[in-house]
Design a protein around this motif. Structure first.
Motif, PDB file in Angstrom:
ATOM      1  N   ILE A   1       7.005   4.156   5.769  1.00  0.00           N
ATOM      2  CA  ILE A   1       6.871   4.724   4.347  1.00  0.00           C
ATOM      3  C   ILE A   1       7.225   3.916   3.359  1.00  0.00           C
ATOM      4  O   ILE A   1       7.063   4.035   2.040  1.00  0.00           O
ATOM      5  CB  ILE A   1       7.489   6.024   4.333  1.00  0.00           C
ATOM      6  N   HIS A   2       8.201   2.786   3.603  1.00  0.00           N
ATOM      7  CA  HIS A   2       8.648   1.966   2.424  1.00  0.00           C
ATOM      8  C   HIS A   2       9.221   0.596   3.068  1.00  0.00           C
ATOM      9  O   HIS A   2       9.373   0.805   4.305  1.00  0.00           O
ATOM     10  CB  HIS A   2       9.795   2.659   1.742  1.00  0.00           C
ATOM     11  N   THR A   3       9.032  -0.262   2.500  1.00  0.00           N
ATOM     12  CA  THR A   3       9.604  -1.573   2.569  1.00  0.00           C
ATOM     13  C   THR A   3      10.494  -2.223   2.068  1.00  0.00           C
ATOM     14  O   THR A   3      10.301  -2.315   0.562  1.00  0.00           O
ATOM     15  CB  THR A   3       8.254  -2.804   2.986  1.00  0.00           C
ATOM     16  N   GLN A  24       3.863   7.805  -6.378  1.00  0.00           N
ATOM     17  CA  GLN A  24       2.825   7.597  -5.251  1.00  0.00           C
ATOM     18  C   GLN A  24       2.295   9.110  -4.920  1.00  0.00           C
ATOM     19  O   GLN A  24       1.044   9.020  -4.354  1.00  0.00           O
ATOM     20  CB  GLN A  24       3.712   7.166  -3.999  1.00  0.00           C
ATOM     21  N   VAL A  84       0.737  -1.178  -0.115  1.00  0.00           N
ATOM     22  CA  VAL A  84       0.074  -0.018   0.151  1.00  0.00           C
ATOM     23  C   VAL A  84       0.620   1.191  -0.137  1.00  0.00           C
ATOM     24  O   VAL A  84       2.334   1.123   0.279  1.00  0.00           O
ATOM     25  CB  VAL A  84      -1.067   0.006   1.334  1.00  0.00           C
ATOM     26  N   ASP A  85       0.446   2.222  -0.340  1.00  0.00           N
ATOM     27  CA  ASP A  85       1.101   3.630  -0.561  1.00  0.00           C
ATOM     28  C   ASP A  85       1.168   4.157   0.752  1.00  0.00           C
ATOM     29  O   ASP A  85       2.274   4.895   1.129  1.00  0.00           O
ATOM     30  CB  ASP A  85       0.276   4.562  -1.272  1.00  0.00           C
ATOM     31  N   LEU A  87       5.197  -1.553   2.136  1.00  0.00           N
ATOM     32  CA  LEU A  87       4.759  -0.115   1.766  1.00  0.00           C
ATOM     33  C   LEU A  87       5.438   0.160   0.676  1.00  0.00           C
ATOM     34  O   LEU A  87       6.746  -0.109   0.618  1.00  0.00           O
ATOM     35  CB  LEU A  87       5.033   0.518   3.091  1.00  0.00           C
ATOM     36  N   GLY A  88       4.710   0.826  -0.329  1.00  0.00           N
ATOM     37  CA  GLY A  88       5.522   1.569  -1.417  1.00  0.00           C
ATOM     38  C   GLY A  88       4.781   0.882  -2.623  1.00  0.00           C
ATOM     39  O   GLY A  88       3.753   0.236  -2.647  1.00  0.00           O
ATOM     40  N   LEU A  89       5.401   1.551  -3.925  1.00  0.00           N
ATOM     41  CA  LEU A  89       4.732   1.208  -4.890  1.00  0.00           C
ATOM     42  C   LEU A  89       4.653  -0.143  -5.628  1.00  0.00           C
ATOM     43  O   LEU A  89       5.402  -1.070  -5.139  1.00  0.00           O
ATOM     44  CB  LEU A  89       5.387   1.953  -6.387  1.00  0.00           C
ATOM     45  N   VAL A  90       3.481  -0.716  -6.286  1.00  0.00           N
ATOM     46  CA  VAL A  90       3.356  -2.066  -6.574  1.00  0.00           C
ATOM     47  C   VAL A  90       4.668  -2.721  -7.373  1.00  0.00           C
ATOM     48  O   VAL A  90       5.047  -3.781  -7.272  1.00  0.00           O
ATOM     49  CB  VAL A  90       2.215  -2.387  -7.453  1.00  0.00           C
TER      50      VAL A  90
END
Lengths: 280, 152
Positions: free
Chosen positions: B74-76, B146, A178-179, A189-192
């Motif tokens: 915010i990011h993985t 995003q 998910v964004d 988390l992040g762009l697909v």
């Protein structure tokens, strides 16, 4: 890609009844419709119906149910315009007009024996869900299967329970992102496209099926290309301004094609040059 | 882990693809296997960046601290990816919290040692910079997409 099938009554809607209504997210819902008395509920994954709310108007909506189950037509719909908001007010027992199914379908025959990578974003998962049902039902006929799905937030993600159950059953690789997360979200988390590094498939034998916002699909095509998946093995489902669904009105024309008739599923190399053309 | 084991990890890791045999051996001498338990903090925003991590398995969440919501993920980052470029960019302070989501296995490099090797061997430094620029470019493009809030 499998071509369109002639509709027996191309422009005359049948009256159908709502069998079930389910809320999926804050703005998305699923209607299960009784199929018309004639014609049954058969469809091919990727096809769509025109749903007509009497006195309001008509909208093209993808079929999102199990193509192997003849019980009823399932449509997952996001309420974003006058027609889809009116559809959101329907409840079991209400009636509406329906034409279809229309359009081309995902290339399930061509994908047999190959790895299948499905990449979707937001409501774009709905037109791909029938593919997932089909692949599960015919699991032995396909190679590795990976679903990469991105949504805006956990609350916006579709079919999470079902996807996680399929992952737990080991039938396919399900990668979710998910964004914007929340404390309950333990997936990515992040762009697909960031999920590609974790997807398990062999580029030389993979087929990619892509459905989501067009920018997402462009970025997804680039990720496939980086890994050596040829454009000839990529398929996208396009959304255009479809009105008649039978190639009369021309609203959805894309170069020499009509999205309603020749699409919505296209092999990527065949529409590559038109892919970024803006809708008039 | 033996040198052979470390070289085996290198061979399967995208970040080090294209690296010469000589440089692989050089880096193997400074690679240290690490394991992080779920929820363990690998790096804290603002702290000196003393390590560079290559992830073999497991996931690391990158987050920023906010006064009202605490650390916002915010990011993985997952298997085959890397954590940290602050080790290379002055003033060498972590820009994010990096926390293990599940059990994480990988290789860690001492930042000072790695910077020194890059200064002494510009070919190695150039290779690592190229790889890091690729990572940065991908993350920047993803962040920009995003920002468009496509699924709205």
């Amino acid at each position: 890609m499998e071509g369109p099938r002639a509709c027996p009554t191309p422009v005359k809607p049948a009256v159908v009844r709502v069998r079930d209504y389910r809320r999926e997210t804050h703005d998305t819902f699923t209607l299960v419709l009784d199929p018309p008395a004639t014609g049954g509920a058969a469809f091919r994954p990727g096809q769509f119906n025109m749903l007509y709310v009497f006195g309001v108007g008509e909208a093209p909506i993808s079929l999102s149910g199990d193509p192997g189950e003849g019980g009823g037509w399932v449509h997952t719909i996001r309420a974003v315009g006058a027609v889809t908001r009116a559809l959101a007010r329907l409840r079991p027992g209400d009636v509406l007009g329906l034409r279809g199914p229309y359009g081309s379908s995902w290339p399930l025959e061509n994908a047999r024996g190959r790895d299948v990578v499905l990449v979707s974003g937001g409501i774009g998962l709905a037109p791909l869900r029938p593919v997932l049902y089909h692949l599960r039902r015919h699991r032995a006929e396909y190679g590795k299967i990976a679903l990469l799905y991105g949504a805006r937030s956990p609350a916006d993600a579709l079919y999470l329970d079902e996807l996680r159950a399929w992952r737990a059953a080991g039938e396919l690789q399900v990668l979710l992102t998910v964004d914007r997360g929340d404390p309950s979200w333990t997936e990515s988390l992040g762009l697909v496209t960031a999920l590609f590094d974790r997807a398990d498939f062999a580029p030389d034998r993979a087929v990619g099926l892509i459905c989501g916002p067009e920018i997402m699909m462009r970025f997804t095509q680039r990720e496939f290309a980086k890994r050596g998946v040829a454009d000839e093995r990529l398929y996208v489902s396009l959304e255009r301004n479809m009105h008649c669904a039978v190639g009369f009105c021309g609203h959805c024309q894309l170069g020499p094609s009509f999205v309603c008739m020749d699409g919505p599923v296209f092999r990527y190399d065949r529409i590559r040059t038109f892919f970024e053309i803006r809708e008039a | 882990m033996t040198e052979q084991g470390i070289l085996g990890v290198f061979a399967g890791h995208k970040f080090l693809s294209g690296l010469s045999e000589r440089h692989r051996l050089l880096l193997a001498a400074g690679a240290r296997p690490f394991t992080a338990a779920p929820n363990q903090l690998l790096a804290k925003e603002g702290d000196t960046a003393r390590c560079f991590y290559l992830i073999q398995s497991g996931h690391v969440s990158l987050g920023m601290h906010t006064p009202d919501r605490g650390v916002v993920p915010i990011h993985t980052v997952g298997p085959g990816e890397e954590v940290g470029w602050s080790w290379l960019v002055p003033p060498h302070r972590w820009q994010f919290d990096c926390r293990a989501v599940d059990e994480v296995h990988g290789l860690a490099f001492d930042a000072e040692w790695l910077r020194e090797k890059c200064e002494l061997d510009h070919e190695l430094g150039y290779h690592l910079l190229k790889q890091l620029i690729g990572v940065l470019a991908n993350r920047l493009a993803a962040t920009r997409v995003q920002l468009l809030d496509l699924y709205k």
